[in-house]
Design a protein around this motif. Structure first.
Motif, short mmCIF file in Angstrom:
data_model
loop_
_atom_site.label_atom_id
_atom_site.label_comp_id
_atom_site.label_asym_id
_atom_site.label_seq_id
_atom_site.Cartn_x
_atom_site.Cartn_y
_atom_site.Cartn_z
N LEU A 29 18.87 48.03 20.69
CA LEU A 29 19.21 49.22 21.46
C LEU A 29 18.71 50.50 20.80
CD1 LEU A 29 22.84 48.33 22.59
CD2 LEU A 29 20.79 48.41 24.02
N LYS A 30 18.75 50.54 19.47
CA LYS A 30 18.32 51.74 18.75
C LYS A 30 16.82 51.99 18.90
CE LYS A 30 22.06 51.81 15.42
NZ LYS A 30 22.48 51.57 14.04
N ASP A 31 16.06 50.97 19.32
CA ASP A 31 14.63 51.17 19.61
C ASP A 31 14.44 52.09 20.82
OD1 ASP A 31 13.91 49.51 17.52
OD2 ASP A 31 13.55 47.76 18.79
N VAL A 32 15.46 52.17 21.68
CA VAL A 32 15.37 52.96 22.91
C VAL A 32 16.11 54.30 22.78
CG1 VAL A 32 15.82 52.94 25.39
CG2 VAL A 32 15.27 50.80 24.22
N GLY A 33 17.26 54.29 22.12
CA GLY A 33 18.07 55.49 21.97
C GLY A 33 19.28 55.19 21.10
N GLU A 34 20.20 56.15 21.04
CA GLU A 34 21.42 55.96 20.24
C GLU A 34 22.52 55.37 21.12
OE1 GLU A 34 24.70 58.75 17.99
OE2 GLU A 34 22.71 59.57 18.34
N PRO A 35 22.97 54.15 20.82
CA PRO A 35 23.98 53.52 21.66
C PRO A 35 25.31 54.27 21.62
CG PRO A 35 22.97 51.93 20.16
CD PRO A 35 22.52 53.28 19.73
N LEU A 36 25.82 54.60 22.81
CA LEU A 36 27.13 55.22 22.93
C LEU A 36 28.17 54.14 23.23
CD1 LEU A 36 28.83 57.81 23.07
CD2 LEU A 36 28.23 57.95 25.49
N ARG A 37 27.88 53.31 24.23
CA ARG A 37 28.72 52.16 24.58
C ARG A 37 27.79 51.04 25.00
NH1 ARG A 37 34.00 53.15 24.93
NH2 ARG A 37 34.46 51.35 26.21
N TRP A 38 28.20 49.81 24.70
CA TRP A 38 27.39 48.67 25.12
C TRP A 38 28.27 47.44 25.23
CZ3 TRP A 38 26.82 44.37 21.92
CH2 TRP A 38 27.22 44.54 20.59
N ALA A 39 27.77 46.45 26.00
CA ALA A 39 28.51 45.21 26.17
C ALA A 39 27.54 44.09 26.49
CB ALA A 39 29.51 45.34 27.31
N ILE A 40 27.86 42.89 26.01
CA ILE A 40 27.14 41.69 26.43
C ILE A 40 27.86 41.21 27.68
CG2 ILE A 40 26.56 39.32 25.84
CD1 ILE A 40 26.64 40.20 22.86
N THR A 41 27.13 41.19 28.80
CA THR A 41 27.77 40.87 30.07
C THR A 41 27.54 39.43 30.52
OG1 THR A 41 25.90 41.81 31.28
CG2 THR A 41 27.80 43.25 30.86
N SER A 42 26.56 38.74 29.90
CA SER A 42 26.40 37.31 30.18
C SER A 42 25.55 36.66 29.10
CB SER A 42 25.80 37.07 31.57
OG SER A 42 24.41 37.26 31.56
N ILE A 43 25.77 35.37 28.94
CA ILE A 43 24.99 34.55 28.02
C ILE A 43 24.60 33.28 28.76
CG2 ILE A 43 24.95 33.31 25.83
CD1 ILE A 43 27.23 35.12 24.88
N THR A 44 23.29 33.01 28.82
CA THR A 44 22.80 31.80 29.48
C THR A 44 21.78 31.12 28.58
OG1 THR A 44 21.08 33.05 30.63
CG2 THR A 44 23.13 32.69 31.83
N SER A 45 21.56 29.84 28.82
CA SER A 45 20.53 29.11 28.07
C SER A 45 19.17 29.56 28.56
CB SER A 45 20.68 27.61 28.28
OG SER A 45 21.88 27.16 27.74
N SER A 46 18.26 29.78 27.63
CA SER A 46 16.91 30.21 27.97
C SER A 46 16.12 29.04 28.56
CB SER A 46 16.19 30.74 26.72
OG SER A 46 14.86 31.03 27.02
N LYS A 47 15.39 29.31 29.62
CA LYS A 47 14.53 28.29 30.23
C LYS A 47 13.25 28.12 29.43
CE LYS A 47 17.01 28.03 34.10
NZ LYS A 47 18.22 27.31 33.97
N LYS A 48 12.81 29.21 28.75
CA LYS A 48 11.55 29.18 28.00
C LYS A 48 11.66 28.38 26.71
CE LYS A 48 10.49 33.88 29.39
NZ LYS A 48 10.31 35.22 28.89
#
Length: 64
Positions: A29-48
């Motif tokens: 996230l810091k590559d884009v900006g300074e995180p104010l709030r964040w959340a992981i909203t889903s986790i799935t198995s990668s198809k790749k």
């Protein structure tokens, strides 16, 4: 300075332990900006890559 809403997908490799996941997400996230709030909203198995999982992260960032 402005606020920006962001949704991103990140590959979480099996080699990365759960204890390091917070730092992993914040570094991405810091590559884009300074995180104010964040959340992981889903986790799935990668198809790749069978040995990784795909995280969906939603965040509000401060853009300078």
């Amino acid at each position: 300075m402005r606020l920006e809403s962001l949704e991103m997908s990140l590959e979480w490799p099996d080699s990365l332990p759960l204890t390091d996941l917070r730092k992993f997400v914040l570094d991405k996230l810091k590559d884009v900006g300074e995180p104010l709030r964040w959340a992981i909203t889903s986790i799935t198995s990668s198809k790749k890559v069978k040995s990784s999982r795909l995280l969906k992260v939603e965040a509000v960032l401060i853009i300078h």
